[in-house]
Design a protein around this motif. Structure first.
Motif, PDB file in Angstrom:
ATOM      1  N   ILE A 176       0.846  -1.202   0.000  1.00 51.79           N
ATOM      2  CA  ILE A 176       0.000   0.000   0.000  1.00 51.79           C
ATOM      3  C   ILE A 176       0.877   1.246   0.000  1.00 51.79           C
ATOM      4  CG2 ILE A 176      -1.633   1.362   1.377  1.00 51.79           C
ATOM      5  CD1 ILE A 176      -2.796  -1.377   2.342  1.00 51.79           C
ATOM      6  N   ILE A 177       1.856   1.270   0.866  1.00 52.21           N
ATOM      7  CA  ILE A 177       2.733   2.439   0.979  1.00 52.21           C
ATOM      8  C   ILE A 177       3.609   2.585  -0.260  1.00 52.21           C
ATOM      9  CG2 ILE A 177       4.620   3.446   2.321  1.00 52.21           C
ATOM     10  CD1 ILE A 177       3.223   2.097   4.795  1.00 52.21           C
ATOM     11  N   LYS A 178       4.100   1.459  -0.766  1.00 54.13           N
ATOM     12  CA  LYS A 178       4.960   1.487  -1.953  1.00 54.13           C
ATOM     13  C   LYS A 178       4.194   2.007  -3.173  1.00 54.13           C
ATOM     14  CE  LYS A 178       6.058  -2.413  -3.851  1.00 54.13           C
ATOM     15  NZ  LYS A 178       6.595  -3.754  -4.088  1.00 54.13           N
ATOM     16  N   LYS A 179       2.969   1.558  -3.328  1.00 57.29           N
ATOM     17  CA  LYS A 179       2.172   1.934  -4.499  1.00 57.29           C
ATOM     18  C   LYS A 179       1.630   3.354  -4.422  1.00 57.29           C
ATOM     19  CE  LYS A 179       0.685  -2.739  -5.577  1.00 57.29           C
ATOM     20  NZ  LYS A 179      -0.434  -3.706  -5.524  1.00 57.29           N
ATOM     21  N   HIS A 180       1.335   3.822  -3.216  1.00 55.63           N
ATOM     22  CA  HIS A 180       0.633   5.099  -3.080  1.00 55.63           C
ATOM     23  C   HIS A 180       1.422   6.170  -2.325  1.00 55.63           C
ATOM     24  CE1 HIS A 180      -2.949   3.084  -4.587  1.00 55.63           C
ATOM     25  NE2 HIS A 180      -2.681   2.106  -3.757  1.00 55.63           N
ATOM     26  N   GLY A 181       2.477   5.761  -1.638  1.00 54.03           N
ATOM     27  CA  GLY A 181       3.242   6.702  -0.824  1.00 54.03           C
ATOM     28  C   GLY A 181       2.633   6.839   0.561  1.00 54.03           C
ATOM     29  N   GLY A 182       3.491   7.131   1.508  1.00 54.59           N
ATOM     30  CA  GLY A 182       3.052   7.235   2.897  1.00 54.59           C
ATOM     31  C   GLY A 182       2.095   8.378   3.145  1.00 54.59           C
ATOM     32  N   GLU A 183       2.342   9.486   2.464  1.00 51.75           N
ATOM     33  CA  GLU A 183       1.483  10.670   2.644  1.00 51.75           C
ATOM     34  C   GLU A 183       0.045  10.372   2.230  1.00 51.75           C
ATOM     35  OE1 GLU A 183       1.204  14.559   4.005  1.00 51.75           O
ATOM     36  OE2 GLU A 183       3.066  13.423   3.855  1.00 51.75           O
ATOM     37  N   LYS A 184      -0.111   9.804   1.037  1.00 49.58           N
ATOM     38  CA  LYS A 184      -1.462   9.494   0.551  1.00 49.58           C
ATOM     39  C   LYS A 184      -2.103   8.396   1.401  1.00 49.58           C
ATOM     40  CE  LYS A 184      -4.188   8.417  -3.502  1.00 49.58           C
ATOM     41  NZ  LYS A 184      -4.225   8.074  -4.914  1.00 49.58           N
ATOM     42  N   ALA A 185      -1.309   7.391   1.784  1.00 57.61           N
ATOM     43  CA  ALA A 185      -1.842   6.289   2.588  1.00 57.61           C
ATOM     44  C   ALA A 185      -2.357   6.770   3.934  1.00 57.61           C
ATOM     45  CB  ALA A 185      -0.777   5.216   2.780  1.00 57.61           C
ATOM     46  N   SER A 186      -1.785   7.854   4.444  1.00 49.97           N
ATOM     47  CA  SER A 186      -2.226   8.352   5.745  1.00 49.97           C
ATOM     48  C   SER A 186      -3.319   9.412   5.642  1.00 49.97           C
ATOM     49  CB  SER A 186      -1.044   8.905   6.534  1.00 49.97           C
ATOM     50  OG  SER A 186      -0.492  10.021   5.885  1.00 49.97           O
ATOM     51  N   GLN A 187      -3.516   9.991   4.447  1.00 53.64           N
ATOM     52  CA  GLN A 187      -4.488  11.082   4.322  1.00 53.64           C
ATOM     53  C   GLN A 187      -5.734  10.735   3.517  1.00 53.64           C
ATOM     54  OE1 GLN A 187      -2.417  14.595   3.043  1.00 53.64           O
ATOM     55  NE2 GLN A 187      -1.256  14.731   4.942  1.00 53.64           N
ATOM     56  N   ASP A 188      -5.624   9.874   2.525  1.00 54.80           N
ATOM     57  CA  ASP A 188      -6.777   9.469   1.726  1.00 54.80           C
ATOM     58  C   ASP A 188      -7.629   8.515   2.572  1.00 54.80           C
ATOM     59  OD1 ASP A 188      -7.904   7.149  -0.178  1.00 54.80           O
ATOM     60  OD2 ASP A 188      -7.860   9.032  -1.319  1.00 54.80           O
ATOM     61  N   ALA A 189      -8.873   8.883   2.821  1.00 59.25           N
ATOM     62  CA  ALA A 189      -9.714   8.142   3.780  1.00 59.25           C
ATOM     63  C   ALA A 189      -9.862   6.663   3.411  1.00 59.25           C
ATOM     64  CB  ALA A 189     -11.089   8.799   3.879  1.00 59.25           C
ATOM     65  N   GLU A 190     -10.146   6.367   2.168  1.00 59.88           N
ATOM     66  CA  GLU A 190     -10.355   4.977   1.758  1.00 59.88           C
ATOM     67  C   GLU A 190      -9.054   4.174   1.842  1.00 59.88           C
ATOM     68  OE1 GLU A 190     -11.728   2.659  -2.272  1.00 59.88           O
ATOM     69  OE2 GLU A 190     -12.696   4.581  -1.818  1.00 59.88           O
ATOM     70  N   LEU A 191      -7.979   4.757   1.382  1.00 59.51           N
ATOM     71  CA  LEU A 191      -6.682   4.088   1.421  1.00 59.51           C
ATOM     72  C   LEU A 191      -6.211   3.898   2.867  1.00 59.51           C
ATOM     73  CD1 LEU A 191      -4.625   2.925  -0.515  1.00 59.51           C
ATOM     74  CD2 LEU A 191      -3.521   5.159  -0.597  1.00 59.51           C
ATOM     75  N   ARG A 192      -6.432   4.894   3.686  1.00 62.66           N
ATOM     76  CA  ARG A 192      -6.065   4.806   5.110  1.00 62.66           C
ATOM     77  C   ARG A 192      -6.830   3.685   5.803  1.00 62.66           C
ATOM     78  NH1 ARG A 192      -7.299   6.998  10.218  1.00 62.66           N
ATOM     79  NH2 ARG A 192      -5.419   7.527  11.404  1.00 62.66           N
ATOM     80  N   GLU A 193      -8.109   3.554   5.479  1.00 63.62           N
ATOM     81  CA  GLU A 193      -8.917   2.477   6.049  1.00 63.62           C
ATOM     82  C   GLU A 193      -8.339   1.116   5.661  1.00 63.62           C
ATOM     83  OE1 GLU A 193     -13.454   0.753   5.671  1.00 63.62           O
ATOM     84  OE2 GLU A 193     -13.139   2.901   5.403  1.00 63.62           O
ATOM     85  N   HIS A 194      -7.935   0.989   4.401  1.00 65.28           N
ATOM     86  CA  HIS A 194      -7.328  -0.263   3.931  1.00 65.28           C
ATOM     87  C   HIS A 194      -6.000  -0.523   4.652  1.00 65.28           C
ATOM     88  CE1 HIS A 194      -5.555  -2.745   0.409  1.00 65.28           C
ATOM     89  NE2 HIS A 194      -6.122  -3.534   1.288  1.00 65.28           N
TER      90      HIS A 194
END
Length: 108
Positions: free
Chosen positions: A49-67
């Motif tokens: 998840i972090i590799k594909k989307h980056g840590g910033e997006k993974a922590s801020q995008d609600a759907e991605l963060r939930e995943h």
């Protein structure tokens, strides 16, 4: 908000293991290796998840963060299974963690 601690997680994991005792292999030292390998697989999913989307997006995008959080919960579930397999109590873990923390505080 109350803390969510290792004792509570272990109790929940025991309940899950008990519910599926007729379908899953029993919790025992021989099963520990398998649970560690499954945990590593879940860690890989977190990393993906972090590799594909980056840590910033993974922590801020609600759907991605939930995943991300769901996959982290999977890691913790397997981790707690490992503790159960080897009979490690919350107190055992606290003592060892505290000792390691104290060593690390003096390290550098």
């Amino acid at each position: 908000m109350a803390d969510f601690g290792i004792n509570e997680m272990l109790e929940m994991q025991k309940a899950l293991q008990d519910k599926y005792k007729d379908k899953w292999k029993p919790i025992c030292p021989e099963r520990g290796k398998d649970q560690l390998l499954w945990m590593i697989g879940e860690i890989g999913e977190v990393i993906d998840i972090i590799k594909k989307h980056g840590g910033e997006k993974a922590s801020q995008d609600a759907e991605l963060r939930e995943h991300l959080i769901e996959e982290l919960a999977d890691v913790l579930m397997y981790y707690n299974d490992v503790l159960l397999c080897y009979g490690v109590s919350a107190e055992d873990l606290k003592q060892s963690y505290t000792s390691k923390f104290e060593k690390n505080m003096k390290r550098w």
